[in-house]
Design a protein around this motif. Sequence first.
Motif, PDB file in Angstrom:
ATOM      1  N   ASN A   1      30.054  32.312 -89.554  1.00  0.00           N
ATOM      2  CA  ASN A   1      31.246  31.760 -88.912  1.00  0.00           C
ATOM      3  C   ASN A   1      31.533  32.495 -87.605  1.00  0.00           C
TER       4      ASN A   1
ATOM      5  N   ALA B   1      36.298  26.942 -96.681  1.00  0.00           N
ATOM      6  CA  ALA B   1      37.113  27.340 -97.822  1.00  0.00           C
ATOM      7  C   ALA B   1      38.522  27.679 -97.344  1.00  0.00           C
ATOM      8  N   SER B   2      39.469  27.608 -98.253  1.00  0.00           N
ATOM      9  CA  SER B   2      40.864  27.831 -97.871  1.00  0.00           C
ATOM     10  C   SER B   2      41.089  29.207 -97.260  1.00  0.00           C
ATOM     11  N   ASP B   3      40.337  30.210 -97.683  1.00  0.00           N
ATOM     12  CA  ASP B   3      40.513  31.546 -97.110  1.00  0.00           C
ATOM     13  C   ASP B   3      39.902  31.666 -95.710  1.00  0.00           C
ATOM     14  N   GLU B   4      39.140  30.669 -95.259  1.00  0.00           N
ATOM     15  CA  GLU B   4      38.538  30.694 -93.925  1.00  0.00           C
ATOM     16  C   GLU B   4      39.382  29.940 -92.894  1.00  0.00           C
TER      17      GLU B   4
ATOM     18  N   GLY C   1      42.640  29.933 -92.067  1.00  0.00           N
ATOM     19  CA  GLY C   1      43.524  30.752 -91.244  1.00  0.00           C
ATOM     20  C   GLY C   1      42.758  31.517 -90.182  1.00  0.00           C
ATOM     21  N   TRP C   2      41.597  32.060 -90.559  1.00  0.00           N
ATOM     22  CA  TRP C   2      40.743  32.773 -89.614  1.00  0.00           C
ATOM     23  C   TRP C   2      40.320  31.845 -88.482  1.00  0.00           C
TER      24      TRP C   2
END
Length: 161
Positions: A73, A94-97, A99-100
């Motif tokens: 990424n 994925a949901s944790d990616e 925001g990044w």
Amino acid sequence: MATLAGYQNYARYAEQLCTAGARPLLAGEQLRDADLARGFYVRPIVAEAPPDHPLWEKEMFLPILMVQRVSSNEEAMRLANRSSLGLTAGFYGASDEVGWFHEHIEAGVTYANRPQGATTGAWPGYQPFAGWKGSGNTGKAIASFYYLPQYMREQSQNVLE
């Protein structure tokens, strides 16, 4: 395609993809048979293009999708942000990616995990639309809180009787 210029640009960009090292994954074409000859119809193009391909720096507004393989990424973000353009950007992850992605991408309108289209389809009246870098010039988004006042004339009125 809506215009003859767009139709001609499609043919020119398709040729540039082939001559500058891109590999077609879905070969497009201009459609000219029967009733289609009376308009500007094309099949979409999907091409894997090297990072130095000149069309990465072109806002085409045509059914041409360029893709490139990356190892992470972070590499994808570096390549995306090195562009002088920044109208829209899309991301599937994925949901944790998510925001990044939103924190690091340099684009005026961003989409994450949007099945209707990764980089297009702003919702008028709900989602302002503006570009960054070479894709915008005012810093104010169409349909944003700040947009309409640019075209209004302020006037203070006093009436004494």
